[in-house]
Scaffold this motif. Structure first.
Motif, PDB file in Angstrom:
ATOM      1  N   LYS A 180       0.824  -1.209   0.000  1.00  0.00           N
ATOM      2  CA  LYS A 180       0.000   0.000   0.000  1.00  0.00           C
ATOM      3  C   LYS A 180       0.862   1.265   0.000  1.00  0.00           C
ATOM      4  N   VAL A 181       1.994   1.196   0.683  1.00  0.00           N
ATOM      5  CA  VAL A 181       2.905   2.349   0.710  1.00  0.00           C
ATOM      6  C   VAL A 181       3.502   2.560  -0.682  1.00  0.00           C
ATOM      7  N   PHE A 182       3.856   1.485  -1.345  1.00  0.00           N
ATOM      8  CA  PHE A 182       4.366   1.591  -2.711  1.00  0.00           C
ATOM      9  C   PHE A 182       3.290   2.183  -3.620  1.00  0.00           C
ATOM     10  N   GLU A 183       2.061   1.677  -3.460  1.00  0.00           N
ATOM     11  CA  GLU A 183       0.950   2.139  -4.300  1.00  0.00           C
ATOM     12  C   GLU A 183       0.703   3.631  -4.124  1.00  0.00           C
ATOM     13  N   LYS A 184       0.787   4.116  -2.880  1.00  0.00           N
ATOM     14  CA  LYS A 184       0.600   5.534  -2.608  1.00  0.00           C
ATOM     15  C   LYS A 184       1.651   6.393  -3.300  1.00  0.00           C
ATOM     16  N   ASN A 185       2.798   5.782  -3.549  1.00  0.00           N
ATOM     17  CA  ASN A 185       3.889   6.503  -4.210  1.00  0.00           C
ATOM     18  C   ASN A 185       3.939   6.236  -5.714  1.00  0.00           C
ATOM     19  N   GLY A 186       2.873   5.635  -6.232  1.00  0.00           N
ATOM     20  CA  GLY A 186       2.775   5.411  -7.677  1.00  0.00           C
ATOM     21  C   GLY A 186       3.643   4.273  -8.193  1.00  0.00           C
ATOM     22  N   ILE A 187       3.956   3.314  -7.319  1.00  0.00           N
ATOM     23  CA  ILE A 187       4.837   2.202  -7.692  1.00  0.00           C
ATOM     24  C   ILE A 187       4.131   0.882  -7.397  1.00  0.00           C
ATOM     25  N   LYS A 188       4.145  -0.009  -8.354  1.00  0.00           N
ATOM     26  CA  LYS A 188       3.565  -1.334  -8.159  1.00  0.00           C
ATOM     27  C   LYS A 188       4.635  -2.279  -7.627  1.00  0.00           C
ATOM     28  N   LEU A 189       4.331  -2.963  -6.546  1.00  0.00           N
ATOM     29  CA  LEU A 189       5.264  -3.906  -5.941  1.00  0.00           C
ATOM     30  C   LEU A 189       4.949  -5.314  -6.436  1.00  0.00           C
ATOM     31  N   VAL A 190       5.920  -5.946  -7.086  1.00  0.00           N
ATOM     32  CA  VAL A 190       5.754  -7.304  -7.607  1.00  0.00           C
ATOM     33  C   VAL A 190       6.879  -8.176  -7.076  1.00  0.00           C
ATOM     34  N   TYR A 191       6.524  -9.354  -6.556  1.00  0.00           N
ATOM     35  CA  TYR A 191       7.535 -10.243  -6.001  1.00  0.00           C
ATOM     36  C   TYR A 191       7.990 -11.286  -7.021  1.00  0.00           C
ATOM     37  N   GLN A 192       9.246 -11.599  -6.951  1.00  0.00           N
ATOM     38  CA  GLN A 192       9.851 -12.565  -7.851  1.00  0.00           C
ATOM     39  C   GLN A 192       9.283 -13.960  -7.613  1.00  0.00           C
ATOM     40  N   GLU A 193       8.804 -14.564  -8.666  1.00  0.00           N
ATOM     41  CA  GLU A 193       8.363 -15.958  -8.622  1.00  0.00           C
ATOM     42  C   GLU A 193       9.455 -16.777  -9.285  1.00  0.00           C
ATOM     43  N   PHE A 194      10.129 -17.585  -8.504  1.00  0.00           N
ATOM     44  CA  PHE A 194      11.285 -18.302  -9.040  1.00  0.00           C
ATOM     45  C   PHE A 194      11.274 -19.751  -8.595  1.00  0.00           C
ATOM     46  N   GLU A 195      11.256 -20.645  -9.573  1.00  0.00           N
ATOM     47  CA  GLU A 195      11.346 -22.079  -9.291  1.00  0.00           C
ATOM     48  C   GLU A 195      12.702 -22.566  -9.786  1.00  0.00           C
ATOM     49  N   HIS A 196      13.511 -23.040  -8.875  1.00  0.00           N
ATOM     50  CA  HIS A 196      14.885 -23.406  -9.231  1.00  0.00           C
ATOM     51  C   HIS A 196      14.899 -24.541 -10.252  1.00  0.00           C
ATOM     52  N   PRO A 197      15.576 -24.322 -11.375  1.00  0.00           N
ATOM     53  CA  PRO A 197      15.634 -25.393 -12.387  1.00  0.00           C
ATOM     54  C   PRO A 197      16.577 -26.515 -11.959  1.00  0.00           C
ATOM     55  N   VAL A 198      16.275 -27.694 -12.428  1.00  0.00           N
ATOM     56  CA  VAL A 198      17.160 -28.844 -12.221  1.00  0.00           C
ATOM     57  C   VAL A 198      17.882 -29.089 -13.545  1.00  0.00           C
ATOM     58  N   TYR A 199      19.186 -29.206 -13.489  1.00  0.00           N
ATOM     59  CA  TYR A 199      19.996 -29.372 -14.700  1.00  0.00           C
ATOM     60  C   TYR A 199      21.055 -30.444 -14.453  1.00  0.00           C
ATOM     61  N   PRO A 200      21.662 -30.967 -15.495  1.00  0.00           N
ATOM     62  CA  PRO A 200      22.713 -31.978 -15.306  1.00  0.00           C
ATOM     63  C   PRO A 200      23.852 -31.412 -14.462  1.00  0.00           C
ATOM     64  N   GLN A 201      24.244 -32.164 -13.455  1.00  0.00           N
ATOM     65  CA  GLN A 201      25.235 -31.678 -12.492  1.00  0.00           C
ATOM     66  C   GLN A 201      26.151 -32.828 -12.098  1.00  0.00           C
ATOM     67  N   ARG A 202      27.417 -32.550 -11.965  1.00  0.00           N
ATOM     68  CA  ARG A 202      28.380 -33.583 -11.598  1.00  0.00           C
ATOM     69  C   ARG A 202      28.320 -33.905 -10.102  1.00  0.00           C
ATOM     70  N   PHE A 203      28.916 -35.012  -9.740  1.00  0.00           N
ATOM     71  CA  PHE A 203      29.114 -35.402  -8.340  1.00  0.00           C
ATOM     72  C   PHE A 203      27.817 -35.714  -7.589  1.00  0.00           C
ATOM     73  N   GLY A 204      27.044 -36.663  -8.106  1.00  0.00           N
ATOM     74  CA  GLY A 204      25.921 -37.191  -7.325  1.00  0.00           C
ATOM     75  C   GLY A 204      24.639 -36.392  -7.410  1.00  0.00           C
ATOM     76  N   ASP A 205      23.867 -36.460  -6.325  1.00  0.00           N
ATOM     77  CA  ASP A 205      22.537 -35.850  -6.302  1.00  0.00           C
ATOM     78  C   ASP A 205      22.593 -34.351  -6.549  1.00  0.00           C
TER      79      ASP A 205
END
Length: 231
Positions: A180-205
């Motif tokens: 609401k404080v951001f909105e009062k100052n004319g700024i939209k607050l958006v939170y990062q939605e991040f799902e960590h990718p799984v990729y080929p990786q050395r040394f086990g799990d």
């Protein structure tokens, strides 16, 4: 992502940042490097993790810190042979990774130089990774903006100074930010939605939340770029 809005994100200049750091940069129009804020001894400003045969290992840049200091004022302790140790560790852990020769020479150049300022060193590495990934964004150091506030007030102030209409924030700041404080100052607050990718990786799990270098060495620059764009 947000139509014609001007999106701004901000973060401290971390050492060898994780994938989510570059995801935040990619999703913004302007990225503020928070070099004027307080240095945290237990954060990621002078350390991060890479993966070796026995799992995740911390690489820590030794620093000379006394009392409360701004990140931009922190100096590296060059009485210790940290830079050669870090470069050698990366080589030992990733020399047999598929894309080692594509990535390592770009980093080796940085480690071969003598650095006094932690911020300057970290920013150089961040910008080299940004250039590798062909991320074309505007970068501004917070120390050039003459900011007066702290936490949420500082963020609103920096948004106004760069003409932001959207602030793209990490979820860790939810505990002290009020939309609401951001909105009062004319700024939209958006939170990062991040799902960590799984990729080929050395040394086990698979181990998540490592430095992005782990991903670059294992899947290469082109594939890392594509994965980030699709997150």
């Amino acid at each position: 992502m947000f139509d014609l809005d001007k999106i701004v994100a901000a973060h401290q200049p971390n050492y060898l940042p994780w994938i989510g750091y570059f995801h935040k940069i990619l999703k913004s129009d302007v990225f503020i490097i928070l070099d004027h804020v307080q240095f945290s001894r237990r954060g990621f400003i002078n350390r991060n993790r890479v993966k070796g045969p026995k799992g995740a290992v911390w690489l820590t840049v030794p620093v000379r810190v006394h009392g409360t200091m701004r990140i931009m004022d922190v100096h590296i302790d060059n009485t210790k042979k940290w830079n050669k140790k870090h470069a050698d560790t990366l080589k030992a852990f990733y020399a047999k990774a598929p894309y080692f020769e594509e990535v390592y020479p770009i980093l080796r150049e940085v480690y071969e130089l003598r650095w006094e300022s932690l911020a300057e060193f970290n920013i150089e590495i961040i910008m080299r990774i940004v250039n590798m990934l062909d991320i074309n964004r505007k970068f501004i150091r917070s120390s050039t903006l003459e900011l007066q506030g702290k936490k949420m007030d500082m963020i609103i102030e920096l948004c106004k100074k760069v003409g932001a209409t959207v602030y793209f924030s990490g979820k860790g700041a939810m505990r002290y930010q009020d939309p609401k404080v951001f909105e009062k100052n004319g700024i939209k607050l958006v939170y990062q939605e991040f799902e960590h990718p799984v990729y080929p990786q050395r040394f086990g799990d698979f181990v998540p939340n490592l430095s992005i270098l782990d991903m670059l060495f294992n899947v290469g620059i082109k594939n890392t770029r594509e994965i980030l764009k699709n997150l």
